[in-house]
Design an enzyme around this catalytic site. Structure first.
Site, mmCIF file in Angstrom:
data_model
loop_
_atom_site.group_PDB
_atom_site.id
_atom_site.type_symbol
_atom_site.label_atom_id
_atom_site.label_comp_id
_atom_site.label_asym_id
_atom_site.label_seq_id
_atom_site.Cartn_x
_atom_site.Cartn_y
_atom_site.Cartn_z
ATOM 1 N N LYS A 73 14.628 -20.492 -37.654
ATOM 2 C CA LYS A 73 14.065 -19.165 -37.136
ATOM 3 C C LYS A 73 14.340 -17.828 -37.860
ATOM 4 C CE LYS A 73 13.261 -20.517 -32.298
ATOM 5 N NZ LYS A 73 13.458 -20.291 -30.841
ATOM 6 N N ASN A 94 9.620 -17.065 -34.248
ATOM 7 C CA ASN A 94 9.339 -18.328 -33.920
ATOM 8 C C ASN A 94 7.977 -18.518 -34.003
ATOM 9 O OD1 ASN A 94 7.720 -17.021 -31.766
ATOM 10 N ND2 ASN A 94 8.621 -18.440 -30.128
ATOM 11 N N ASP A 109 8.978 -15.666 -27.828
ATOM 12 C CA ASP A 109 9.880 -16.056 -26.693
ATOM 13 C C ASP A 109 10.077 -14.946 -25.675
ATOM 14 O OD1 ASP A 109 10.181 -18.544 -27.729
ATOM 15 O OD2 ASP A 109 12.056 -18.056 -28.864
ATOM 16 N N GLY A 136 19.543 -17.184 -29.786
ATOM 17 C CA GLY A 136 18.235 -16.659 -30.157
ATOM 18 C C GLY A 136 17.278 -16.210 -28.598
HETATM 19 P P1 NDP Z 1 21.592 -20.632 -29.294
HETATM 20 O O1 NDP Z 1 22.494 -21.780 -29.724
HETATM 21 O O2 NDP Z 1 21.292 -19.440 -29.947
HETATM 22 O O3 NDP Z 1 22.366 -19.888 -27.972
HETATM 23 C C1 NDP Z 1 22.979 -20.643 -27.014
HETATM 24 C C2 NDP Z 1 23.741 -19.542 -26.167
HETATM 25 O O4 NDP Z 1 24.540 -20.228 -25.118
HETATM 26 C C3 NDP Z 1 24.989 -18.781 -26.919
HETATM 27 O O5 NDP Z 1 25.104 -17.537 -26.201
HETATM 28 C C4 NDP Z 1 26.230 -19.649 -26.323
HETATM 29 O O6 NDP Z 1 27.491 -19.015 -26.404
HETATM 30 C C5 NDP Z 1 26.024 -20.079 -25.030
HETATM 31 N N1 NDP Z 1 26.551 -21.066 -24.488
HETATM 32 C C6 NDP Z 1 26.242 -22.344 -24.653
HETATM 33 N N2 NDP Z 1 27.045 -23.395 -24.028
HETATM 34 C C7 NDP Z 1 27.988 -22.603 -23.337
HETATM 35 C C8 NDP Z 1 28.909 -22.832 -22.564
HETATM 36 N N3 NDP Z 1 29.423 -24.097 -22.391
HETATM 37 N N4 NDP Z 1 29.693 -21.720 -21.789
HETATM 38 C C9 NDP Z 1 29.083 -20.436 -22.240
HETATM 39 N N5 NDP Z 1 28.159 -20.038 -23.025
HETATM 40 C C10 NDP Z 1 27.649 -21.135 -23.459
HETATM 41 O O7 NDP Z 1 20.316 -21.236 -28.249
HETATM 42 P P2 NDP Z 1 19.024 -20.576 -28.064
HETATM 43 O O8 NDP Z 1 19.408 -19.249 -27.607
HETATM 44 O O9 NDP Z 1 18.095 -20.977 -29.264
HETATM 45 O O10 NDP Z 1 18.453 -21.447 -26.528
HETATM 46 C C11 NDP Z 1 19.233 -21.335 -25.510
HETATM 47 C C12 NDP Z 1 18.439 -22.053 -24.422
HETATM 48 O O11 NDP Z 1 17.415 -21.279 -24.415
HETATM 49 C C13 NDP Z 1 18.103 -23.491 -24.945
HETATM 50 O O12 NDP Z 1 18.401 -24.483 -23.730
HETATM 51 C C14 NDP Z 1 16.569 -23.436 -25.185
HETATM 52 O O13 NDP Z 1 15.995 -24.814 -24.650
HETATM 53 C C15 NDP Z 1 16.205 -22.379 -24.099
HETATM 54 N N6 NDP Z 1 15.071 -21.884 -24.640
HETATM 55 C C16 NDP Z 1 13.941 -21.781 -23.728
HETATM 56 C C17 NDP Z 1 12.886 -21.172 -24.058
HETATM 57 C C18 NDP Z 1 11.674 -21.141 -23.089
HETATM 58 O O14 NDP Z 1 10.659 -20.783 -23.784
HETATM 59 N N7 NDP Z 1 11.875 -21.408 -21.962
HETATM 60 C C19 NDP Z 1 12.705 -20.480 -25.580
HETATM 61 C C20 NDP Z 1 13.780 -20.446 -26.413
HETATM 62 C C21 NDP Z 1 14.802 -21.017 -25.983
HETATM 63 P P3 NDP Z 1 28.345 -18.567 -27.723
HETATM 64 O O15 NDP Z 1 27.426 -17.460 -28.363
HETATM 65 O O16 NDP Z 1 29.764 -18.201 -27.270
HETATM 66 O O17 NDP Z 1 28.175 -19.926 -28.498
#
Ligand code: NDP
Length: 285
Positions: A73, A94, A109, A136
């Site tokens: 992305k 995306n 998104d 993201g």
């Molecule tokens: P990223 O990997 O870019 O970001 C993940 C985020 O989750 C980060 O902020 C990370 O924190 C946080 N995180 C993960 N695990 C934990 C934890 N155990 N405790 C606290 N914080 C946590 O992923 P994306 O943003 O791309 O995707 C996130 C979710 O969004 C996914 O599940 C994806 O399926 C969903 N999604 C849904 C869409 C839709 O259309 N419904 C579209 C795009 C995504 P840190 O920065 O500290 O690591």
């Protein structure tokens, strides 16, 4: 008068790695079928080192566009002729659409999330927003909410570098003030929050019982609580919010709408939302 036969389909699809479990093909192909369009959506494994070649192939084969998913992305920005202002602000693309021989980067998104909010209905203007996460999905949602006139945004994230970076972008490039809160222990939601969004990956299949570490007794019936997790859509986080009388919005709506917006960008036609929604619901059981 009969039309001459054409055996050439218009091509779109997704580049990602891993990509096999990405269900977007199901909703896009259902939409093409419903509108009787001779278009195909291809789910294509592209390794990180091959993105440049894949983008060149996209141009060579006259694809109408492509979706990008993990890990492409951000990297894809290098291979585009133009990037929409909101996608540039988010720093990620995306969806690519072709305009003549130009490839234009978009991010659907956050737009999909905004469109899903309309179904509640809720107008984000002036709202006090809490976003859990700074990845993201959080960036896309934060930027689109700010551009839509949200009153104030608090970003709560485990890694302070990522969280602070998003807050800085919102404060310097939009009119919505933002503040960062480092997520070190159970997070208590401010009583005046209007909209709370879990934009982390917590709760995504197969980890379906996981839920964000928030003080659930701080959720009130005045709040609208949203989750980006599409699979399964009825997350424990949303169930906790429902128990406290809050209105909720699941990630399936956002997923359908971000796809519907891409569909319209590619084909120029309004997407058959119900068809796409049903197709995905079947996938997620
Ligand atoms: P990223 O990997 O870019 O970001 C993940 C985020 O989750 C980060 O902020 C990370 O924190 C946080 N995180 C993960 N695990 C934990 C934890 N155990 N405790 C606290 N914080 C946590 O992923 P994306 O943003 O791309 O995707 C996130 C979710 O969004 C996914 O599940 C994806 O399926 C969903 N999604 C849904 C869409 C839709 O259309 N419904 C579209 C795009 C995504 P840190 O920065 O500290 O690591």
């Amino acid at each position: 008068m009969s039309q001459p036969a054409t055996y050439k389909a218009e091509l779109v699809g997704a580049f990602g790695h891993p990509i096999a479990e990405n269900p977007t093909i199901v909703m896009q192909e259902a939409a093409f079928h419903a509108l009787n369009l001779n278009w195909r959506y291809l789910t294509i494994e592209v390794y990180p080192q091959d993105l440049a070649a894949a983008m060149q192939g996209l141009r060579a084969m006259n694809f109408q566009g492509i979706n990008l998913t993990i890990p492409h992305k951000v990297e894809v920005l290098k291979y585009l002729d133009e990037v929409a202002p909101d996608a540039a602000l988010i720093g990620a693309v995306n969806t690519v659409r072709r305009v003549g021989d130009q490839l234009v980067g978009e991010n659907t998104d956050g737009k999909g999330f905004l469109r899903a909010l309309q179904d509640i209905p809720i107008d984000p203007r002036g709202k006090k927003v809490i976003i859990l996460g700074a990845g993201g999905a959080a960036k896309a949602i934060g930027v689109e909410l700010a551009l839509a006139g949200a009153g104030h945004i608090i970003i709560v994230n485990r890694s302070s570098e990522r969280g602070q970076e998003l807050v800085d972008a919102l404060n310097t490039k939009t009119r919505t003030p933002a503040r960062f809160v480092e997520w070190v222990s159970t997070y208590a939601l401010p009583a005046n929050a209007d909209l709370v969004v879990n934009a982390t990956s917590i709760g995504l299949f197969p980890d379906v019982n996981a839920q964000p570490d928030v003080a659930y007794d701080t959720i009130t019936a005045n709040m609208i609580v949203c989750d980006v997790i599409p699979n399964p859509p009825h997350t424990p986080f949303l169930q906790e919010a429902e128990r406290r009388g809050a209105k909720t919005l699941d990630g399936l709506g956002m997923l359908v709408y971000q796809g519907a917006i891409a569909f319209k960008m590619w084909t120029g036609q309004d997407a058959p939302i119900e068809v796409m929604y049903r197709a995905l619901q079947e996938v997620f059981g």
